[in-house]
Design an enzyme around this catalytic site. Structure first.
Site, PDB file in Angstrom:
ATOM      1  CG  ASP A  16       3.059 -16.739 -10.639  1.00 46.06           C
ATOM      2  OD1 ASP A  16       1.943 -16.919 -10.100  1.00 46.06           O
ATOM      3  OD2 ASP A  16       4.120 -16.655  -9.989  1.00 46.06           O
ATOM      4  CG  ASP A  76       3.711   1.939 -13.078  1.00 47.14           C
ATOM      5  OD1 ASP A  76       3.603   0.696 -12.996  1.00 47.14           O
ATOM      6  OD2 ASP A  76       2.822   2.679 -13.533  1.00 47.14           O
ATOM      7  CD  GLU A  99       4.532 -11.220  -8.839  1.00 45.93           C
ATOM      8  OE1 GLU A  99       4.075 -12.203  -9.457  1.00 45.93           O
ATOM      9  OE2 GLU A  99       5.696 -11.158  -8.411  1.00 45.93           O
TER      10      GLU A  99
END
Length: 619
Positions: free
Chosen positions: A168, A562, A571
């Site tokens: 993010d 994946d 992440e």
């Protein structure tokens, strides 16, 4: 007139110039014949037989006086000529060797840990926020977050810079500070290895990018503060579909929604970790006196604030508590105090870091299922290893010895818990240690443990200590290094999936990384908050490769999905990659060991303080 004849007898010198040769011949008969019959030496014979200009006479030898010795002129000239000839010959040969092109043997290829280190450092380039430096070397990234802090009317403070935490665009200062501390620790110990790999300047630039930003999050020029910025951006989506950093899927460069700033007024854990980051970095930049002093001053200010304004930075219900909740601040007091002692040499910090009451609150004596797990939340294990270093090399003695010995023994116990001979932590069938007891995102804990094991083995080697005891059994330092290698090798591809969990390393690695910037093409199109969802949900591989990113990792059965939308597998994070970098550099290259002295640069000469005298005897 008569003179002495050198062969005996007298010599008459006649002034009569008219004397004939016959007269002279007759006069010779009158000379002392006994003298003429005497044996003559070689020089005397040459006087008689070799008259000047007589070609039949023996030639007189010539000599050269060199001061300390007289040598034959012929021998002298032959020697000088020989020396000059040999010199000219050698010079000619050397000239040929230098002018004729010849092949150099290529240097050996870098080992796998050094190759992975190059890539792991590149992840931080991809996570930069603010105006990017000219040579950032990530083509799909650009300037972003250029109004951070300034766009929040309640703050109106320049918070441009720093790093985005993961996939993010939120800047979480708590794990970011931990990442900078870990990178600085690795540079302090292994600067020679970074230099050999050609990455020393790179990693120092990475650290400085982070510390420059951290200095903006509080009044770093003041001695006393009352607030710290804890976070930039928002991730909580439970209050509705409002645009924020987790609801939207856009490139950081295209963010146009509000980015609120979170400040805290009683956040001892955040202050302690930020103090550790700035203090450790001040040692890294000790050759830049002004900057180093600025970092150390900021660390002192933060630590003072954390001690005076007690509280956790992530109270229940706050945005930080949803993503990086801190369970306690006592471990940050030990961690930050230790780093401040090394950075300043002020023993008041060492007294605090070794206070038994503080260690007790930090959990040093009660164990638990997560005892020995080193992470962005719990720094106790790292603190114990760091303070064991102090005991091994400086041995400060009283009044620190008792708690330092305890920490040293506990460090040994932690190292024992990492070994497969003990059951403190399970392992997958593929060999990955389960430090988080089967919970998701395991690799960030594994790399930290690998670094602690590797650096502690180097501590023992540098202290000429061959190993340590686990109960009655003795284990060599090689066992610790082998543990670190097996765990890192698993991450680099030696696992049941035959997949590297570091993007860009090896032949097979995750292609659907949970990362906004990597998953959206840089094609000149600005996607809206929800317009980017198609790139989040597509099954196609990411158009941009985020080189060096270590993903969250497999599950407890060595399985891996994946899938971009499953952040528990795909992440990456700042804290995780910092631990990876530290572990990789500790294992890379030849075994050169640690830098024993740099961390003690600010520590004054230490002489053990004698214990107080016993009380007076009373009858």
């Amino acid at each position: 007139m008569f003179g002495r004849d050198p062969w005996g007898g007298t010599l008459e010198i006649s002034n009569a110039d008219s004397a004939t040769d016959d007269d002279r011949s007759r006069n010779l008969q009158d000379y002392d014949r006994a003298a003429l019959s005497r044996q003559l030496d070689e020089t005397q014979q040459s006087w008689l037989l070799a008259a000047p200009g007589d070609p039949s006479g023996k030639k007189k030898k010539r000599y050269v006086d060199l001061g300390c010795v007289v040598v034959s002129r012929k021998l002298f000239l032959w020697t000088v000529g020989s020396v000059l000839g040999v010199g000219l010959l050698v010079g000619f040969i050397m000239l040929i060797i230098k002018t004729v092109p010849h092949r150099h043997r290529p240097p050996p290829p870098p080992d796998e840990y050094t190759q992975a280190l190059h890539k792991a450092l590149m992840f931080f380039n991809a996570q930069r926020s603010g105006p990017l430096p000219k040579h950032n070397n990530v083509s799909w990234r650009g300037n972003s977050g250029m109004k951070d802090g300034l766009s929040d009317d309640s703050i109106k403070k320049n918070l441009v810079g720093g790093y985005y935490d993961a996939g993010d665009a939120i800047k979480f200062n708590f794990p970011m500070s931990f990442a900078m501390t870990m990178l600085s620790w690795s540079v302090i110990e292994y600067s020679a290895k970074y230099e050999a790999a050609g990455e020393l300047d790179h990693v120092k630039n990475i650290i400085k990018w982070g510390t420059d930003y951290l200095l903006k999050t509080f009044n770093s020029s003041a001695d006393t503060i009352d607030r710290i910025v804890a976070q930039v951006g928002q991730g909580d989506t439970s209050k509705g579909p409002g645009p924020n950093d987790h609801y939207c899927w856009v490139r950081p460069e295209d963010i146009d929604y509000p980015r609120p700033v979170y400040e805290c007024h009683s956040c001892s854990d955040l202050a302690g970790e930020m103090a550790a980051a700035l203090a450790a970095a001040s040692i890294v930049f000790k050759d830049s006196k002004t900057y180093s002093e600025k970092l150390a001053h900021g660390a002192r200010t933060l630590f003072k604030y954390g001690r005076e304004q007690r509280g956790r930075y992530s109270p229940g219900g706050s945005d930080p508590s949803l993503f990086y909740n801190s369970t306690s601040y006592w471990d940050e007091f030990v961690w930050g105090g230790a780093w401040l002692y090394f950075a300043t040499g002020n023993t008041s910090y060492l007294q605090l870091a070794t206070a038994p009451g503080l260690a007790k609150h930090a959990g040093a004596f009660w164990g638990g299922p997560d005892y020995g797990v080193f992470s962005w939340d719990n720094k106790l294990a790292g603190s114990q290893v760091l303070l064991s270093r102090l005991r091994l090399f400086l041995s400060p003695g009283y009044p620190y010895e008792e708690i330092l010995r305890t920490f040293h023994n506990q460090t040994g116990n932690i190292m024992c818990s990492y070994l497969p001979y003990f059951t403190s932590f399970n392992r997958t069938k593929g060999g990955l240690i389960q430090l988080n007891h089967g919970r998701p995102q395991p690799l960030q804990y594994v790399v930290n443990a690998a670094f602690l094991a590797s650096v502690y083995s180097d501590y023992l080697d540098s202290a000429d200590t061959p190993g340590w005891y686990c109960g009655p059994n003795f284990y060599s330092t090689d066992v610790l290094r082998d543990f670190a290698k097996t765990q890192i090798d698993y991450i680099l591809g030696n696992n049941p999936q035959k997949m590297s969990y570091v993007v860009g390393y090896g032949k097979r690695y995750p292609k659907h990384v949970h990362h906004r910037g990597a998953s959206i093409p840089k094609n000149g199109v600005k996607y809206s908050c929800k317009g980017g969802w198609k790139w989040r949900d597509t099954k196609r591989p990411n158009p941009n490769t985020i080189v060096g990113a270590m993903v969250a990792g497999p599950d407890q059965h060595d399985g891996f999905k994946d899938v971009r939308t499953n952040y528990n597998y795909t992440e990456p994070t700042l804290a995780g990659n910092a631990g990876l970098v530290a572990a990789l550099v500790s294992l890379s290259g030849v075994t050169t060991g640690i830098d024993k002295n740099t961390i003690f640069s600010a520590v004054p000469p230490m002489f053990p303080t004698p214990p107080p005298p016993p009380a007076a005897w009373k009858p």
